[in-house]
Design an enzyme around this catalytic site. Structure first.
Site, PDB file in Angstrom:
ATOM      1  N   ARG A  35       0.823  -1.228   0.000  1.00 15.06           N
ATOM      2  CA  ARG A  35       0.000   0.000   0.000  1.00 15.06           C
ATOM      3  C   ARG A  35       0.852   1.271   0.000  1.00 15.06           C
ATOM      4  O   ARG A  35       0.468   2.285  -0.570  1.00 15.06           O
ATOM      5  CB  ARG A  35      -0.923  -0.042   1.236  1.00 15.06           C
ATOM      6  CG  ARG A  35      -1.894   1.125   1.363  1.00 15.06           C
ATOM      7  CD  ARG A  35      -2.877   0.851   2.490  1.00 15.06           C
ATOM      8  NE  ARG A  35      -3.549   2.047   2.976  1.00 15.06           N
ATOM      9  CZ  ARG A  35      -4.745   2.470   2.544  1.00 15.06           C
ATOM     10  NH1 ARG A  35      -5.382   1.805   1.615  1.00 15.06           N
ATOM     11  NH2 ARG A  35      -5.292   3.558   3.052  1.00 15.06           N
ATOM     12  N   ILE A  61      -7.087   7.902  -1.079  1.00 13.93           N
ATOM     13  CA  ILE A  61      -7.003   6.438  -1.074  1.00 13.93           C
ATOM     14  C   ILE A  61      -7.852   6.017   0.125  1.00 13.93           C
ATOM     15  O   ILE A  61      -7.717   6.577   1.221  1.00 13.93           O
ATOM     16  CB  ILE A  61      -5.533   5.958  -0.961  1.00 13.93           C
ATOM     17  CG1 ILE A  61      -5.437   4.427  -0.906  1.00 13.93           C
ATOM     18  CG2 ILE A  61      -4.810   6.552   0.224  1.00 13.93           C
ATOM     19  CD1 ILE A  61      -3.976   3.904  -0.965  1.00 13.93           C
ATOM     20  N   SER A  62      -8.760   5.067  -0.077  1.00  8.79           N
ATOM     21  CA  SER A  62      -9.727   4.734   0.979  1.00  8.79           C
ATOM     22  C   SER A  62      -9.059   4.002   2.136  1.00  8.79           C
ATOM     23  O   SER A  62      -7.992   3.392   1.990  1.00  8.79           O
ATOM     24  CB  SER A  62     -10.848   3.870   0.392  1.00  8.79           C
ATOM     25  OG  SER A  62     -11.466   4.544  -0.679  1.00  8.79           O
ATOM     26  N   GLN A  63      -9.738   4.051   3.292  1.00 11.24           N
ATOM     27  CA  GLN A  63      -9.298   3.343   4.501  1.00 11.24           C
ATOM     28  C   GLN A  63      -9.147   1.844   4.177  1.00 11.24           C
ATOM     29  O   GLN A  63     -10.013   1.265   3.514  1.00 11.24           O
ATOM     30  CB  GLN A  63     -10.381   3.544   5.555  1.00 11.24           C
ATOM     31  CG  GLN A  63     -10.130   2.884   6.882  1.00 11.24           C
ATOM     32  CD  GLN A  63     -11.371   2.958   7.773  1.00 11.24           C
ATOM     33  OE1 GLN A  63     -12.487   3.148   7.284  1.00 11.24           O
ATOM     34  NE2 GLN A  63     -11.173   2.803   9.054  1.00 11.24           N
ATOM     35  N   PRO A  64      -8.086   1.196   4.654  1.00 10.39           N
ATOM     36  CA  PRO A  64      -7.888  -0.235   4.351  1.00 10.39           C
ATOM     37  C   PRO A  64      -9.117  -1.096   4.659  1.00 10.39           C
ATOM     38  O   PRO A  64      -9.487  -1.962   3.860  1.00 10.39           O
ATOM     39  CB  PRO A  64      -6.702  -0.628   5.237  1.00 10.39           C
ATOM     40  CG  PRO A  64      -5.938   0.644   5.430  1.00 10.39           C
ATOM     41  CD  PRO A  64      -6.955   1.737   5.444  1.00 10.39           C
TER      42      PRO A  64
END
Ligand code: SAM
EC number: 2.1.1.77
Length: 217
Positions: A35, A61-64
Site C-alpha cells: 500500500r 485512497i480509501s481506509q484499508p
C-alpha cells in the site's frame, strides 16, 4: 525506518481481522500488496494507518478496512471479470487484480490514472485495463461484468452500471448525499431481476458524471 511488512501484518490483524474480515485469500492479498507504493513518498510512513489519505487532485485512497469490506462484499472468484469506477491511487485495483481474472478500471482524473498505471505496472499486475473518462457510463464494450465496484459516493445507483452486470453479478456502491452514504450491494438474478442489500454508513468523495453528481452542483 518503518518495516512495511510488519506494518502490513498489523494492519491486517488490527484493522481487518479485528473487524470481522476473515476470508483467507483476501487477507493474504492485503498482506502482500504494498500500500505504501500507492501514496506520495512523504506519506509512505502513514500508508498502513487506519484511515483514508490524500493522493492529490483533492482525492483519497480509501481506509484499508473499507477497501477490504467492499472487496469481500463482491464475493469474487478467480474467474471473474470486474469493473471498477474510481481508480484513484490504484490500490483497490491492485487488490482486485490479485484476486480475479481481469479488471477494467475507469478514472476521471488523468494524472491519477497515469500514476496508478505506473505503480500497477511496477508490480507486474498486467491483468488491468485503465481508461480515463466518466465511469458512471461503465465500459459497455467489455461487459457484462461479474462484479462492479464504485469507489466514490453516488446520489443513486447508475442504471447504466446495473445494466452492465452479468446474470449472478454483484454491484457494490456507496449511495447517499455528498456528505454521507450507505454501502449497497445489488445482485442481478439469472432472470435479470435486481435485489438490494444495505450495509454500513460511509463517507466517500463524490462520484462526478452523467449518472452521478454534476461538477458544479
Ligand atoms: N479506490 C481508490 C484507491 O484505492 O485509491 C480510491 C478512490 S477515491 C475514494 C474515488 C475516485 O473516484 C477518485 O479518484 C475520483 O477522481 C474518481 N471518480 C469520481 N467520479 C468518477 C467518475 N464518474 N468516473 C471515474 N472516476 C471517478
Amino acid at each position: 525506518m518503518v518495516n512495511f511488512e510488519i506494518a502490513r501484518k498489523r494492519m491486517v490483524q488490527e484493522q481487518l481481522v479485528a473487524r470481522g474480515i476473515t476470508t483467507p485469500h483476501l487477507l493474504d492479498v492485503f498482506q502482500k500488496v504494498p500500500r505504501h507504493l500507492f501514496v506520495q513518498e512523504a506519506m509512505a510512513v502513514q500508508a498502513y494507518s487506519d484511515g483514508p489519505l490524500p493522493i492529490g487532485e483533492k482525492q483519497t485512497i480509501s481506509q484499508p478496512y473499507i477497501v477490504a469490506l467492499m472487496t469481500d462484499l463482491l464475493e469474487l472468484t478467480s474467474k471473474d471479470h470486474v469493473l471498477e469506477i474510481g481508480t484513484g491511487s490504484g490500490y483497490q485495483t491492485a487488490i482486485l487484480a490479485s484476486l480475479v481474472r481481469r479488471v477494467w478500471t475507469i478514472e476521471r482524473i488523468r494524472p491519477l490514472a497515469m500514476q496508478a498505471r505506473k505503480v500497477l505496472d511496477s508490480l507486474h499486475l498486467l491483468n488491468v485495463n485503465i481508461k480515463v473518462g466518466d465511469g458512471t457510463l461503465g465500459w459497455p464494450e467489455e461487459g457484462p461484468f461479474d462484479a462492479i465496484l464504485v469507489t466514490a459516493g453516488a446520489p443513486a445507483i447508475p442504471e447504466t452500471l446495473a445494466a452492465q452486470l452479468a446474470p449472478g453479478g454483484r454491484l457494490v456502491i456507496p449511495v447517499g448525499n455528498e456528505a454521507n452514504q450507505t454501502l449497497l450491494r445489488i445482485r442481478k438474478a439469472a432472470d435479470g431481476t435486481l435485489s438490494q442489500e444495505t450495509g454500513i454508513g460511509c463517507r466517500f468523495v463524490p462520484l462526478i458524471g452523467q449518472q452521478g453528481w454534476q461538477l458544479n452542483s
